[in-house]
Enzyme design. Structure first.
Site, PDB file in Angstrom:
ATOM      1  N   TYR A 209      89.114 -41.684 -22.668  1.00 22.47           N
ATOM      2  CA  TYR A 209      89.530 -42.895 -22.656  1.00 22.47           C
ATOM      3  C   TYR A 209      88.614 -43.539 -21.824  1.00 22.47           C
ATOM      4  O   TYR A 209      88.252 -44.664 -22.190  1.00 22.47           O
ATOM      5  CB  TYR A 209      91.110 -43.064 -22.015  1.00 22.47           C
ATOM      6  CG  TYR A 209      91.321 -44.079 -21.367  1.00 22.47           C
ATOM      7  CD1 TYR A 209      92.252 -45.117 -22.175  1.00 22.47           C
ATOM      8  CD2 TYR A 209      91.266 -44.362 -20.006  1.00 22.47           C
ATOM      9  CE1 TYR A 209      92.679 -46.253 -21.686  1.00 22.47           C
ATOM     10  CE2 TYR A 209      91.782 -45.894 -19.426  1.00 22.47           C
ATOM     11  CZ  TYR A 209      92.418 -46.678 -20.322  1.00 22.47           C
ATOM     12  OH  TYR A 209      93.105 -47.649 -19.878  1.00 22.47           O
TER      13      TYR A 209
ATOM     14  N   ASN B 279      95.546 -49.359 -11.558  1.00 25.82           N
ATOM     15  CA  ASN B 279      96.629 -49.118 -12.317  1.00 25.82           C
ATOM     16  C   ASN B 279      97.716 -50.521 -12.188  1.00 25.82           C
ATOM     17  O   ASN B 279      98.062 -50.783 -11.221  1.00 25.82           O
ATOM     18  CB  ASN B 279      97.571 -47.963 -11.702  1.00 25.82           C
ATOM     19  CG  ASN B 279      96.721 -46.617 -12.098  1.00 25.82           C
ATOM     20  OD1 ASN B 279      96.884 -45.965 -12.852  1.00 25.82           O
ATOM     21  ND2 ASN B 279      95.922 -46.096 -11.105  1.00 25.82           N
TER      22      ASN B 279
ATOM     23  N   VAL C 248     102.962 -43.822 -14.309  1.00 25.69           N
ATOM     24  CA  VAL C 248     103.865 -42.985 -13.480  1.00 25.69           C
ATOM     25  C   VAL C 248     105.329 -43.452 -12.888  1.00 25.69           C
ATOM     26  O   VAL C 248     106.297 -42.536 -12.737  1.00 25.69           O
ATOM     27  CB  VAL C 248     102.943 -42.681 -12.019  1.00 25.69           C
ATOM     28  CG1 VAL C 248     102.682 -43.828 -11.207  1.00 25.69           C
ATOM     29  CG2 VAL C 248     103.692 -41.438 -11.105  1.00 25.69           C
TER      30      VAL C 248
HETATM   31  P1  NAD Z   1     100.116 -50.989 -24.137  1.00 27.62           P
HETATM   32  O1  NAD Z   1     100.061 -50.160 -24.757  1.00 27.62           O
HETATM   33  O2  NAD Z   1     101.129 -51.804 -23.589  1.00 27.62           O
HETATM   34  O3  NAD Z   1      99.329 -52.399 -24.768  1.00 27.62           O
HETATM   35  C1  NAD Z   1      98.130 -52.225 -25.791  1.00 27.62           C
HETATM   36  C2  NAD Z   1      98.558 -52.955 -27.032  1.00 27.62           C
HETATM   37  O4  NAD Z   1      97.555 -52.959 -27.835  1.00 27.62           O
HETATM   38  C3  NAD Z   1      99.930 -52.788 -27.736  1.00 27.62           C
HETATM   39  O5  NAD Z   1     100.720 -53.925 -27.917  1.00 27.62           O
HETATM   40  C4  NAD Z   1      99.398 -52.014 -29.040  1.00 27.62           C
HETATM   41  O6  NAD Z   1     100.543 -52.088 -29.950  1.00 27.62           O
HETATM   42  C5  NAD Z   1      98.458 -52.693 -29.458  1.00 27.62           C
HETATM   43  N1  NAD Z   1      97.156 -51.744 -30.058  1.00 27.62           N
HETATM   44  C6  NAD Z   1      96.744 -50.558 -29.823  1.00 27.62           C
HETATM   45  N2  NAD Z   1      95.926 -50.339 -30.852  1.00 27.62           N
HETATM   46  C7  NAD Z   1      95.898 -51.401 -31.640  1.00 27.62           C
HETATM   47  C8  NAD Z   1      94.964 -51.483 -32.979  1.00 27.62           C
HETATM   48  N3  NAD Z   1      94.287 -50.743 -33.320  1.00 27.62           N
HETATM   49  N4  NAD Z   1      95.177 -52.807 -33.493  1.00 27.62           N
HETATM   50  C9  NAD Z   1      95.849 -53.751 -32.777  1.00 27.62           C
HETATM   51  N5  NAD Z   1      96.660 -53.564 -31.799  1.00 27.62           N
HETATM   52  C10 NAD Z   1      96.756 -52.294 -31.274  1.00 27.62           C
HETATM   53  O7  NAD Z   1      99.311 -50.916 -22.986  1.00 27.62           O
HETATM   54  P2  NAD Z   1      98.690 -51.870 -21.557  1.00 27.62           P
HETATM   55  O8  NAD Z   1      99.152 -51.071 -20.367  1.00 27.62           O
HETATM   56  O9  NAD Z   1      99.407 -53.335 -21.711  1.00 27.62           O
HETATM   57  O10 NAD Z   1      97.185 -52.215 -21.628  1.00 27.62           O
HETATM   58  C11 NAD Z   1      96.445 -53.141 -22.031  1.00 27.62           C
HETATM   59  C12 NAD Z   1      95.115 -52.961 -21.516  1.00 27.62           C
HETATM   60  O11 NAD Z   1      94.579 -52.529 -20.423  1.00 27.62           O
HETATM   61  C13 NAD Z   1      94.564 -51.686 -22.536  1.00 27.62           C
HETATM   62  O12 NAD Z   1      93.295 -51.881 -22.950  1.00 27.62           O
HETATM   63  C14 NAD Z   1      94.293 -50.581 -21.369  1.00 27.62           C
HETATM   64  O13 NAD Z   1      93.482 -49.652 -21.663  1.00 27.62           O
HETATM   65  C15 NAD Z   1      93.863 -51.354 -20.355  1.00 27.62           C
HETATM   66  N6  NAD Z   1      94.209 -50.856 -18.972  1.00 27.62           N
HETATM   67  C16 NAD Z   1      95.490 -50.727 -18.653  1.00 27.62           C
HETATM   68  C17 NAD Z   1      96.023 -50.174 -17.484  1.00 27.62           C
HETATM   69  C18 NAD Z   1      97.283 -49.933 -16.996  1.00 27.62           C
HETATM   70  O14 NAD Z   1      97.537 -49.353 -15.968  1.00 27.62           O
HETATM   71  N7  NAD Z   1      98.380 -50.343 -17.666  1.00 27.62           N
HETATM   72  C19 NAD Z   1      94.744 -49.912 -16.556  1.00 27.62           C
HETATM   73  C20 NAD Z   1      93.472 -50.040 -16.933  1.00 27.62           C
HETATM   74  C21 NAD Z   1      93.420 -50.407 -18.126  1.00 27.62           C
END
Ligand code: NAD
Length: 319
Positions: free
Chosen positions: A146, A175, A185
């Protein structure tokens, strides 16, 4: 502005849509709903807000190009959210992280959209020797698949900025925690307590300690930085400036649960799983220097989230 939010039906994305609408933007959500939830956006549809939902996959480049026409800025948040999955399936992050970012950039190039804001992560720093880790720390050697996909995406974005005269904001999130959380978590702990209110299993020795940011602070800071910084390539850590241990998170979740006798049990080992970075602390001086103030520190964000998820998941509902 007309804004396209990839992953806009997800946890962070739906909160970002809220902020964009509050600031008078019209929003196109592009999401395949693999982990996103349409009900996170229902309040906008009910209120007749300028939010359109396109259920489509970023790997479908033709559909993406069609929806990129007339877009002023893309907030690219869609990705596989599950870091652990890379230990079992080795091409998910390549496809859902790196190729999807290429597709977003290519659709932007073809349609003439010039601005992109990207949800990267603290995991690009790998096991950093400097903590708190500043934005200019290097070399960047992530230890999860990732993390590799996030770093590859940052590289692609920087290349598109340099080659096609674009402008970008790269946000390396701590996070992110908060209501509507669907993974992570605190979410795991509340679910475990729902299944067994007497026992909470914690992966690792509980001494893993990381930076946390409350989701509303996260999306407010994204919007603030896009509105106030103007380099060709802008890059910021987004966090609350401190850390919280997994042991402390377990204690907070148990306290907030109100359950009378929970035994917290540790599986042992310094990391939760292969590829997990046990210690991550983000320096946030650059963010703070722009005048942004977080509402929560890490522990405050965790307590606030524990309360919200205990309610949302229905910890005390009849089973
Ligand atoms: P999430 O899973 O709730 O959101 C991801 C969204 O992307 C979902 O709505 C999913 O349906 C959509 N998605 C995934 N693959 C897709 C595709 N191929 N085409 C179209 N839509 C697609 O996750 P999140 O926690 O809201 O994360 C949002 C972003 O932030 C991500 O890029 C994640 O890597 C990044 N991020 C999150 C965290 C965290 O702690 N939540 C930390 C660091 C980075």
């Amino acid at each position: 502005m007309r804004v396209l939010v990839t992953g806009g039906a997800g946890f962070v994305g739906s909160h970002l849509v809220d902020i964009l609408v509050e600031n008078g933007n019209s929003v196109v959500v592009y999401d395949n709903l693999s982990s996103g939830k349409p009900h996170f956006l229902q309040h906008h549809l009910d209120s007749g807000n300028a939010v359109e939902i396109v259920k489509a996959d970023l790997l479908d480049l033709d559909t993406l190009k069609e929806n990129m026409v007339g877009i002023d800025i893309v907030f690219h948040l869609a990705a596989n959210p599950d870091i652990r999955l890379g230990t079992e399936v080795t091409d998910t992050d390549l496809k859902q992280g790196t190729i999807t970012t290429y597709n977003v950039l290519e659709a932007m190039r073809v349609s003439g959209t010039k601005k992109i804001a990207f949800a990267s992560s603290s995991v690009v720093y790998g096991e950093a020797s400097v903590m708190p880790t500043p934005e200019d720390y290097g070399p960047l050697f992530p230890i999860s698949l990732y993390g590799a996909s996030k770093l590859a995406s940052e590289g692609l974005i920087s290349a598109w900025v340099g080659t096609f005269d674009m402008q970008a904001w790269i946000f390396r999130f701590a996070n992110v925690v908060g209501n509507r959380g669907t993974h992570g978590v605190i979410f795991d702990f509340v679910h475990k307590l729902k299944n067994d209110p007497t026992r909470l299993e914690v992966l690792g020795d509980g001494n893993q300690a990381k930076s946390y940011i409350e989701v509303r602070d996260c999306v407010r800071s994204m919007y603030h930085l896009v509105s106030t910084t103007d380099d060709a390539l802008n890059y910021y850590n987004l966090g609350s400036g401190d850390v919280c241990s997994v042991r402390r998170i377990a204690e907070i979740v148990v306290e907030e649960s109100g359950l009378p006798a929970v035994s917290i049990e540790y599986t042992g080992g310094s990391r939760g799983w292969a590829g997990d970075v046990p210690k991550a602390s983000l320096a946030v001086e650059r963010l703070n220097a722009t005048g942004f103030e977080s509402a929560y520190d890490s522990e405050g964000a965790i307590r606030h989230t524990a309360k919200a998820l205990i309610e949302e998941i229905g910890l005390h509902d009849e089973r």
